[in-house]
Design a protein around this motif. Structure first.
Motif, short mmCIF file in Angstrom:
data_model
loop_
_atom_site.label_atom_id
_atom_site.label_comp_id
_atom_site.label_asym_id
_atom_site.label_seq_id
_atom_site.Cartn_x
_atom_site.Cartn_y
_atom_site.Cartn_z
N ARG A 167 -83.30 -49.36 52.27
CA ARG A 167 -83.83 -48.00 52.25
C ARG A 167 -85.22 -47.96 51.62
NH1 ARG A 167 -78.51 -46.45 50.87
NH2 ARG A 167 -79.09 -46.14 48.69
N LEU A 168 -85.40 -48.73 50.55
CA LEU A 168 -86.72 -48.78 49.93
C LEU A 168 -87.77 -49.27 50.93
CD1 LEU A 168 -86.19 -50.18 46.30
CD2 LEU A 168 -86.65 -47.82 47.01
N TRP A 169 -87.44 -50.35 51.64
CA TRP A 169 -88.39 -50.87 52.63
C TRP A 169 -88.73 -49.81 53.67
CZ3 TRP A 169 -90.39 -55.93 54.15
CH2 TRP A 169 -90.31 -56.88 53.13
N ARG A 170 -87.71 -49.09 54.16
CA ARG A 170 -87.96 -48.08 55.19
C ARG A 170 -88.81 -46.94 54.63
NH1 ARG A 170 -82.44 -49.12 56.48
NH2 ARG A 170 -81.80 -47.26 55.31
N LYS A 171 -88.56 -46.56 53.39
CA LYS A 171 -89.31 -45.46 52.77
C LYS A 171 -90.74 -45.88 52.47
CE LYS A 171 -89.15 -42.33 48.79
NZ LYS A 171 -88.39 -41.94 47.57
N TRP A 172 -90.90 -47.09 52.01
CA TRP A 172 -92.22 -47.55 51.58
C TRP A 172 -93.10 -47.96 52.75
CZ3 TRP A 172 -90.73 -51.16 46.87
CH2 TRP A 172 -90.21 -50.36 45.84
N SER A 173 -92.49 -48.48 53.81
CA SER A 173 -93.23 -48.88 55.01
C SER A 173 -92.58 -48.24 56.23
CB SER A 173 -93.25 -50.41 55.15
OG SER A 173 -94.13 -50.99 54.22
N PRO A 174 -92.82 -46.95 56.44
CA PRO A 174 -92.14 -46.22 57.52
C PRO A 174 -92.36 -46.86 58.89
CG PRO A 174 -93.31 -44.70 56.07
CD PRO A 174 -93.74 -46.08 55.69
N GLY A 175 -91.27 -47.04 59.60
CA GLY A 175 -91.34 -47.57 60.96
C GLY A 175 -91.44 -49.07 61.05
N PHE A 176 -91.49 -49.76 59.91
CA PHE A 176 -91.64 -51.21 59.94
C PHE A 176 -90.30 -51.88 59.69
CE2 PHE A 176 -92.27 -55.18 57.49
CZ PHE A 176 -92.83 -55.95 58.49
N GLN A 177 -90.03 -52.95 60.43
CA GLN A 177 -88.82 -53.76 60.26
C GLN A 177 -89.25 -55.21 60.20
OE1 GLN A 177 -85.78 -52.59 59.86
NE2 GLN A 177 -84.52 -54.43 60.01
N PRO A 178 -88.92 -55.93 59.12
CA PRO A 178 -89.31 -57.35 59.06
C PRO A 178 -88.56 -58.16 60.10
CG PRO A 178 -87.85 -56.80 57.24
CD PRO A 178 -88.18 -55.52 57.92
N GLU A 179 -89.01 -59.39 60.31
CA GLU A 179 -88.45 -60.23 61.34
C GLU A 179 -86.98 -60.55 61.07
OE1 GLU A 179 -90.78 -63.75 61.31
OE2 GLU A 179 -90.09 -64.42 59.35
N GLU A 180 -86.28 -60.95 62.11
CA GLU A 180 -84.85 -61.25 62.01
C GLU A 180 -84.59 -62.31 60.95
OE1 GLU A 180 -81.11 -62.66 64.88
OE2 GLU A 180 -83.14 -62.41 65.71
N GLY A 181 -83.59 -62.05 60.13
CA GLY A 181 -83.20 -62.98 59.07
C GLY A 181 -83.89 -62.74 57.75
N TYR A 182 -84.94 -61.90 57.75
CA TYR A 182 -85.71 -61.68 56.52
C TYR A 182 -84.84 -61.03 55.45
CZ TYR A 182 -89.97 -60.92 53.77
OH TYR A 182 -90.92 -60.95 52.80
N PHE A 183 -84.16 -59.93 55.81
CA PHE A 183 -83.33 -59.24 54.83
C PHE A 183 -82.17 -60.11 54.36
CE2 PHE A 183 -84.77 -54.80 56.30
CZ PHE A 183 -85.67 -54.71 55.25
#
Length: 284
Positions: A167-183
């Protein structure tokens, strides 16, 4: 990249193969891992740099023992620099907490640095001054107060497979998703590290730690040539918090604001960010 460990500091780090080249030290932030610097490492490798990307203290496989106040963290980074480049000054990159640590290290020992690139967290005195003019930032920074509550924040961060972190990532960088496996890799690191990463924030509960940072940063402007990069859509630290930071740098200083980018600007706009950093380092 291969993993190495500094036994004197307890810091583990990823290193490329250009070990005879000039050193670039890349410091990640929260919640993040050294993988965040893979695109930049590829850019700098072509320039012949020896790039080292540590897991910050408190992030496994680095030491989890602390202390975790910013001054102590800067001292640990300076000790690592002495190992990696005992004779020559290094270039440093810092994002989020990595920017805070880099600023403190440069303020303490400017001669150890040839140039710097800071991302997402402006000069600490500018941030402090801008809080009065832009109180909306207090709401963005509410998570910092939450993290200062032991047990409650520990459980909340871990809940439902670290959903809070995503949720922090989505809030801080709206619309961005890191590459597969990153999380998955990030969560594995946090499982092995908690609650140490939150102790960075808990160290701020102690007035002596905050005063020490303020005194260090107030002693004079940073003497290292610095480029600063910030996303205009940063949901963690608004771009208005960067206003007026130029006087806090006495060497060459350049600020770049990138449209359509958030807090993880180096992952969202890697081509522009990497080119800007590589060009800055080549010039200094």
């Amino acid at each position: 990249m291969h993993r190495l460990r500094s036994e004197s500091t307890g810091i583990s780090y990823l290193s490329n193969e250009a070990e005879d080249g000039p050193v670039v030290l890349c410091l990640h932030g929260f919640p993040d891992i050294p993988r965040t610097w893979v695109p930049l490492t590829e850019e700098l490798r072509d320039g012949g740099y020896h790039v080292a990307c540590p897991w910050l203290p408190g992030y496994a496989p680095s030491s989890l023992g602390g202390p975790f106040d910013a001054i102590s963290l800067a001292d640990e980074v300076l000790s690592l620099i002495d190992e990696l480049s005992p004779n020559d000054p290094v270039r440093i990159v810092g994002h989020d907490w990595g920017s805070v640590i880099a600023q403190c290290a440069m303020a303490k020992s400017p001669a150890r640095f040839r140039a710097a690139a800071l991302l997402a967290v402006p000069h600490l005195l500018a941030f402090q001054a801008n809080l009065e003019e832009h109180p909306r930032q207090l709401g963005r920074s509410a998570y910092m107060a939450l993290f200062q509550l032991p047990f409650l924040s520990d459980g909340l961060v871990k809940l439902r497979n670290y959903a809070f972190v995503e949720r922090l990532w989505r809030k801080w960088s709206p619309g961005f998703q890191p590459e597969e496996g990153y999380f998955d890799e990030l969560k594995d690191c946090l499982r092995s590290s908690m609650p140490a990463p939150l102790h960075y924030y808990r160290a701020l509960r102690w007035p002596k730690n905050v005063l020490a940072i303020r005194e260090l940063m107030s002693a004079g402007p940073i003497e290292v040539p610095t480029i600063y990069l910030h996303g205009e859509r940063d949901g963690c630290i608004g771009p208005e918090m960067t206003l007026g930071q130029e006087p806090h740098f006495s060497a060459m200083f350049e600020q770049v604001l990138l449209a359509d980018a958030g807090h993880f600007v180096h992952l969202e706009r890697p081509l522009e960010v990497n080119e800007a950093i590589a060009s800055w380092f080549k010039s200094h």
